[in-house]
Design a protein around this motif. Structure first.
Motif, PDB file in Angstrom:
ATOM      1  N   MET A   1     -18.781  -5.822   2.063  1.00 22.60           N
ATOM      2  CA  MET A   1     -17.363  -5.753   1.684  1.00 22.60           C
ATOM      3  C   MET A   1     -16.667  -4.693   2.545  1.00 22.60           C
ATOM      4  SD  MET A   1     -15.664  -4.872  -2.037  1.00 22.60           S
ATOM      5  CE  MET A   1     -16.467  -6.289  -2.792  1.00 22.60           C
ATOM      6  N   THR A   2     -15.525  -5.045   3.123  1.00 25.18           N
ATOM      7  CA  THR A   2     -14.797  -4.115   3.979  1.00 25.18           C
ATOM      8  C   THR A   2     -14.150  -3.013   3.149  1.00 25.18           C
ATOM      9  OG1 THR A   2     -12.729  -5.362   3.844  1.00 25.18           O
ATOM     10  CG2 THR A   2     -14.308  -6.007   5.557  1.00 25.18           C
ATOM     11  N   LYS A   3     -13.831  -1.900   3.822  1.00 18.97           N
ATOM     12  CA  LYS A   3     -13.180  -0.782   3.145  1.00 18.97           C
ATOM     13  C   LYS A   3     -11.811  -1.196   2.609  1.00 18.97           C
ATOM     14  CE  LYS A   3     -11.703   4.009   3.805  1.00 18.97           C
ATOM     15  NZ  LYS A   3     -12.296   4.424   2.523  1.00 18.97           N
ATOM     16  N   SER A   4     -11.114  -2.040   3.356  1.00 25.20           N
ATOM     17  CA  SER A   4      -9.791  -2.501   2.919  1.00 25.20           C
ATOM     18  C   SER A   4      -9.884  -3.270   1.597  1.00 25.20           C
ATOM     19  CB  SER A   4      -9.159  -3.387   3.992  1.00 25.20           C
ATOM     20  OG  SER A   4      -7.908  -3.884   3.551  1.00 25.20           O
ATOM     21  N   THR A   5     -10.902  -4.161   1.500  1.00 24.31           N
ATOM     22  CA  THR A   5     -11.077  -4.926   0.263  1.00 24.31           C
ATOM     23  C   THR A   5     -11.405  -4.002  -0.906  1.00 24.31           C
ATOM     24  OG1 THR A   5     -11.883  -6.828   1.539  1.00 24.31           O
ATOM     25  CG2 THR A   5     -12.377  -6.789  -0.819  1.00 24.31           C
ATOM     26  N   ARG A   6     -12.275  -3.010  -0.650  1.00 19.57           N
ATOM     27  CA  ARG A   6     -12.613  -2.031  -1.690  1.00 19.57           C
ATOM     28  C   ARG A   6     -11.352  -1.306  -2.193  1.00 19.57           C
ATOM     29  NH1 ARG A   6     -17.178   0.530  -2.675  1.00 19.57           N
ATOM     30  NH2 ARG A   6     -16.095   2.539  -2.587  1.00 19.57           N
ATOM     31  N   ASN A   7     -10.495  -0.941  -1.257  1.00 24.27           N
ATOM     32  CA  ASN A   7      -9.284  -0.211  -1.635  1.00 24.27           C
ATOM     33  C   ASN A   7      -8.366  -1.049  -2.521  1.00 24.27           C
ATOM     34  OD1 ASN A   7     -10.165   1.983  -0.172  1.00 24.27           O
ATOM     35  ND2 ASN A   7      -8.853   1.598   1.595  1.00 24.27           N
ATOM     36  N   TRP A   8      -8.229  -2.331  -2.209  1.00 17.91           N
ATOM     37  CA  TRP A   8      -7.330  -3.184  -2.998  1.00 17.91           C
ATOM     38  C   TRP A   8      -7.913  -3.457  -4.382  1.00 17.91           C
ATOM     39  CZ3 TRP A   8      -2.606  -3.149  -1.582  1.00 17.91           C
ATOM     40  CH2 TRP A   8      -2.254  -3.099  -0.240  1.00 17.91           C
ATOM     41  N   ILE A   9      -9.236  -3.579  -4.477  1.00 18.60           N
ATOM     42  CA  ILE A   9      -9.855  -3.717  -5.810  1.00 18.60           C
ATOM     43  C   ILE A   9      -9.668  -2.414  -6.592  1.00 18.60           C
ATOM     44  CG2 ILE A   9     -12.015  -4.064  -7.065  1.00 18.60           C
ATOM     45  CD1 ILE A   9     -12.983  -5.822  -4.773  1.00 18.60           C
ATOM     46  N   GLY A  10      -9.806  -1.288  -5.903  1.00 19.22           N
ATOM     47  CA  GLY A  10      -9.563   0.001  -6.542  1.00 19.22           C
ATOM     48  C   GLY A  10      -8.139   0.122  -7.054  1.00 19.22           C
ATOM     49  N   LEU A  11      -7.185  -0.404  -6.286  1.00 15.71           N
ATOM     50  CA  LEU A  11      -5.788  -0.394  -6.726  1.00 15.71           C
ATOM     51  C   LEU A  11      -5.618  -1.193  -8.019  1.00 15.71           C
ATOM     52  CD1 LEU A  11      -2.759   0.192  -6.296  1.00 15.71           C
ATOM     53  CD2 LEU A  11      -2.661  -1.865  -4.853  1.00 15.71           C
ATOM     54  N   THR A  12      -6.352  -2.290  -8.129  1.00 16.89           N
ATOM     55  CA  THR A  12      -6.301  -3.085  -9.364  1.00 16.89           C
ATOM     56  C   THR A  12      -6.761  -2.263 -10.564  1.00 16.89           C
ATOM     57  OG1 THR A  12      -6.752  -5.114  -8.106  1.00 16.89           O
ATOM     58  CG2 THR A  12      -7.146  -5.184 -10.486  1.00 16.89           C
ATOM     59  N   ALA A  13      -7.854  -1.507 -10.372  1.00 17.25           N
ATOM     60  CA  ALA A  13      -8.373  -0.669 -11.455  1.00 17.25           C
ATOM     61  C   ALA A  13      -7.356   0.392 -11.856  1.00 17.25           C
ATOM     62  CB  ALA A  13      -9.682  -0.017 -11.018  1.00 17.25           C
ATOM     63  N   LEU A  14      -6.770   1.053 -10.872  1.00 15.07           N
ATOM     64  CA  LEU A  14      -5.779   2.094 -11.154  1.00 15.07           C
ATOM     65  C   LEU A  14      -4.553   1.507 -11.844  1.00 15.07           C
ATOM     66  CD1 LEU A  14      -6.003   4.006  -7.743  1.00 15.07           C
ATOM     67  CD2 LEU A  14      -7.042   4.667  -9.920  1.00 15.07           C
ATOM     68  N   SER A  15      -4.151   0.322 -11.425  1.00 22.51           N
ATOM     69  CA  SER A  15      -2.986  -0.324 -12.032  1.00 22.51           C
ATOM     70  C   SER A  15      -3.244  -0.687 -13.488  1.00 22.51           C
ATOM     71  CB  SER A  15      -2.612  -1.585 -11.239  1.00 22.51           C
ATOM     72  OG  SER A  15      -2.247  -1.254  -9.910  1.00 22.51           O
ATOM     73  N   LEU A  16      -4.480  -1.117 -13.786  1.00 22.72           N
ATOM     74  CA  LEU A  16      -4.824  -1.421 -15.177  1.00 22.72           C
ATOM     75  C   LEU A  16      -4.682  -0.180 -16.056  1.00 22.72           C
ATOM     76  CD1 LEU A  16      -8.000  -3.701 -14.834  1.00 22.72           C
ATOM     77  CD2 LEU A  16      -5.741  -4.379 -15.673  1.00 22.72           C
ATOM     78  N   GLY A  17      -5.141   0.962 -15.540  1.00 22.06           N
ATOM     79  CA  GLY A  17      -5.028   2.195 -16.306  1.00 22.06           C
ATOM     80  C   GLY A  17      -3.595   2.588 -16.560  1.00 22.06           C
ATOM     81  N   VAL A  18      -2.757   2.543 -15.531  1.00 21.25           N
ATOM     82  CA  VAL A  18      -1.350   2.902 -15.675  1.00 21.25           C
ATOM     83  C   VAL A  18      -0.640   1.937 -16.623  1.00 21.25           C
ATOM     84  CG1 VAL A  18       0.854   3.003 -14.445  1.00 21.25           C
ATOM     85  CG2 VAL A  18      -1.166   4.048 -13.459  1.00 21.25           C
ATOM     86  N   PHE A  19      -0.962   0.646 -16.496  1.00 15.86           N
ATOM     87  CA  PHE A  19      -0.328  -0.351 -17.356  1.00 15.86           C
ATOM     88  C   PHE A  19      -0.601  -0.047 -18.832  1.00 15.86           C
ATOM     89  CE2 PHE A  19      -0.075  -4.408 -19.602  1.00 15.86           C
ATOM     90  CZ  PHE A  19       1.162  -4.881 -19.159  1.00 15.86           C
ATOM     91  N   MET A  20      -1.844   0.252 -19.157  1.00 15.17           N
ATOM     92  CA  MET A  20      -2.189   0.566 -20.551  1.00 15.17           C
ATOM     93  C   MET A  20      -1.494   1.831 -21.024  1.00 15.17           C
ATOM     94  SD  MET A  20      -6.208  -0.270 -21.155  1.00 15.17           S
ATOM     95  CE  MET A  20      -6.742   1.010 -20.015  1.00 15.17           C
ATOM     96  N   ALA A  21      -1.510   2.875 -20.187  1.00 14.92           N
ATOM     97  CA  ALA A  21      -0.957   4.172 -20.588  1.00 14.92           C
ATOM     98  C   ALA A  21       0.528   4.079 -20.895  1.00 14.92           C
ATOM     99  CB  ALA A  21      -1.212   5.203 -19.495  1.00 14.92           C
ATOM    100  N   LEU A  22       1.282   3.378 -20.044  1.00 16.39           N
ATOM    101  CA  LEU A  22       2.719   3.291 -20.253  1.00 16.39           C
ATOM    102  C   LEU A  22       3.091   2.225 -21.276  1.00 16.39           C
ATOM    103  CD1 LEU A  22       4.081   3.792 -16.630  1.00 16.39           C
ATOM    104  CD2 LEU A  22       4.235   5.352 -18.566  1.00 16.39           C
ATOM    105  N   LEU A  23       2.300   1.172 -21.350  1.00 16.19           N
ATOM    106  CA  LEU A  23       2.567   0.145 -22.350  1.00 16.19           C
ATOM    107  C   LEU A  23       2.491   0.738 -23.753  1.00 16.19           C
ATOM    108  CD1 LEU A  23       3.040  -2.993 -22.560  1.00 16.19           C
ATOM    109  CD2 LEU A  23       0.596  -3.163 -23.044  1.00 16.19           C
ATOM    110  N   ASP A  24       1.576   1.674 -23.953  1.00 16.52           N
ATOM    111  CA  ASP A  24       1.388   2.245 -25.285  1.00 16.52           C
ATOM    112  C   ASP A  24       2.501   3.210 -25.680  1.00 16.52           C
ATOM    113  OD1 ASP A  24      -1.213   0.933 -25.209  1.00 16.52           O
ATOM    114  OD2 ASP A  24      -1.729   2.280 -26.850  1.00 16.52           O
TER     115      ASP A  24
END
Length: 519
Positions: A1-24
């Motif tokens: 897996m390329t570093k670029s792909t890893r970064n975009w999957i990581g962005l998904t994880a970070l976005s999930l966290g922010v979405f939950m925190a602000l949604l609540d």
């Protein structure tokens, strides 16, 4: 897996966290009536389910940001996710209101870490033009989560009960933890070269607590004067503690906050825009939701569905703003978007009549949504410009603190505007209702004023009052009082976003200057 792909999957994880925190922050609104019945408590008591989260979130954002800068952004983000998930489980199982309030406070502690550090992690992970796109996507998630609370909450409460709004965080949080641990890279641990500024943390927490708690009290006691002993006590304490914080930070070798950041006009303009966004757009959603549910007759789910007119633009425009921000001036895009939002609010104010319909509201709501969808992502990427890696967590935290204070301040101030206009209209017209005895007029007037704009509709359209010969006239009077108050609220929100646009135009720069560092 390329570093670029890893970064975009990581962005998904970070976005999930922010979405939950602000949604609540907003998802609980629609569940409050159900909690009142289940716990057999007053609405004012249950409202602390909201207040506890907002209070702890605002107080701890800066502290968690600094800890993240020192001990590793990723490490503290993952710990925050775990705290949030565990607290969500406790909230879903809460047997009484006290446990739920405590659980919400702990949940907000985790939410503060997720909210403050995600932006910094994205800014560190992505470089060049990809950073703007990634921060644009994260900004779209922030805007979407803040605006979609009524829809998500309305659906979950209607289908599965209020406890589901907490249980849903558990699987999402676990997925986010796993993805973050695997695909997000850590930044250097600076804890060996830096010391914890306990004085700064205590003074900043005390100042923010006094300010936010004072605003919460003002919201609950709108008839208290700003110069009353209670208000002067809390706001005076906030000012004194803040002054001590500035004095201490300017003399400590390794301060919690690098005050040089506020010598940079660009960064000051950024946090002013964050304040205006929270006070003008996010806080206004509370009053728009109340209008739709209390006076237009929509259910929570129906109101949330119609508010997609606002929130959907964050999803559409977020990635696009990253591309546009790399090619054109972020400063003028932010300023122009806020002026566009001001036009949207003016259109909404013009629609505020006793016969208001969704067909009249949606054009202004679209402009509100476009403003939010453009400004939030651009604000994130612009705020990170010129900030050293070792201070990105703090820069992100400051932007989020100003946005959160803006929401709290906006809800209180807009509520005062609405109540004052509402009461003024009732005072002028209650005596003009024909065939109503004076004693009845006095009693009904007192009940309507005590109930306030949000609950006056329930009194006016109660079965008992509807059967009175003067019932229809009372209902029309209350409707007009509420319409006048909501129009005033909308015009105030227009003024706030326009001032934010002026701040962006005057203070922000097309190319941010690097913040000076302290040794």
């Amino acid at each position: 897996m390329t570093k670029s792909t890893r970064n975009w999957i990581g962005l998904t994880a970070l976005s999930l966290g922010v979405f939950m925190a602000l949604l609540d922050v907003t998802i609980v609104n629609v569940a409050l009536p159900t909690m009142v019945r289940d716990f057999n408590e007053s609405f004012n008591s249950v409202q602390w389910v909201l207040n506890a989260y907002s209070l702890v979130l605002g107080v701890t954002l800066l502290i968690v940001s600094k800890i993240g800068d020192m001990y590793g952004l990723k490490r503290v983000f993952v710990i925050s996710l775990a705290v949030f998930v565990l607290a969500s489980a406790v909230n879903g199982l809460a047997p009484n209101l006290l446990i739920l309030d405590i659980g919400r406070g702990v949940q907000a502690l985790g939410g503060a870490g997720m909210n403050a550090l995600a932006m910094a992690l994205v800014a560190v992970t992505f470089q060049g033009s990809k950073r703007g796109v990634a921060l644009g996507i994260l900004g779209s998630v922030i805007g979407l989560s803040s605006a979609s609370g009524p829809l998500v909450g309305g659906y979950l409460v209607a289908q599965f009960g209020w406890r589901s709004i907490f249980y849903v965080n558990i699987p999402i949080g676990i997925i986010a933890i796993i993805l973050t641990m695997i695909y997000v890279d850590e930044v250097p641990d600076l804890s060996r070269s830096q010391h914890i500024d306990f004085i700064g943390m205590i003074l900043s927490a005390g100042s923010l607590f006094a300010l936010i708690y004072g605003l919460i009290l003002k919201e609950s006691h709108q008839h208290w004067s700003w110069t009353s002993p209670q208000m002067l006590g809390w706001f005076g304490s906030a000012v004194v503690l803040f002054a001590l914080f500035i004095w201490a930070e300017s003399r400590i070798k390794q301060p919690m906050v690098n005050l040089a950041m506020f010598k940079n006009p660009h960064f000051v303009g950024t946090v002013m825009v964050a304040l205006a966004l929270g006070a003008g757009i996010y806080s206004y959603n509370t009053y728009l939701t109340a209008l739709m549910q209390n006076y237009m007759g929509y259910t929570a789910l129906q109101a949330g569905t119609r508010q997609l007119t606002i929130s959907i633009w964050s999803l559409i425009l977020g990635p696009l703003t990253g591309y546009l921000g790399n090619r054109y001036s972020k400063k003028w895009m932010i300023s122009g978007s806020l002026f566009l939002g001001g036009i949207g609010f003016l259109m909404l104010a013009n629609a505020m009549t006793v016969r208001v319909s969704f067909a009249q509201l949606w054009p202004g709501m679209v402009l509100m949504g476009i403003t939010n969808g453009l400004v939030n992502p651009l604000l994130n990427s612009s705020g990170m410009e010129g900030v050293a890696v070792r201070e990105m967590g703090m820069a992100s935290g400051l932007i989020n603190v100003f946005r959160q204070i803006g929401v709290t301040l906006g809800i209180v101030c807009l509520g005062l505007v609405q109540s004052n206009v509402y009461e003024h209209y009732l005072n002028q017209h209650i005596g003009q209702v024909s065939s109503m005895p004076k004693a009845a007029a006095t009693g009904i007037h007192q009940a309507l004023v005590e109930a306030g704009p949000f609950s006056g509709h329930a009194i006016a359209f109660s079965d008992r009052l509807s059967k009175m010969p003067f019932g229809h006239a009372i209902q029309q009077m209350v409707w007009q009082a509420y319409a006048n108050g909501t129009r005033a609220v909308t015009l105030t929100a227009a003024g706030i976003v326009v001032v934010g646009g002026i701040c962006a135009a005057v203070l922000m720069r097309n190319h941010a200057v690097k913040t000076s560092q302290r040794d």
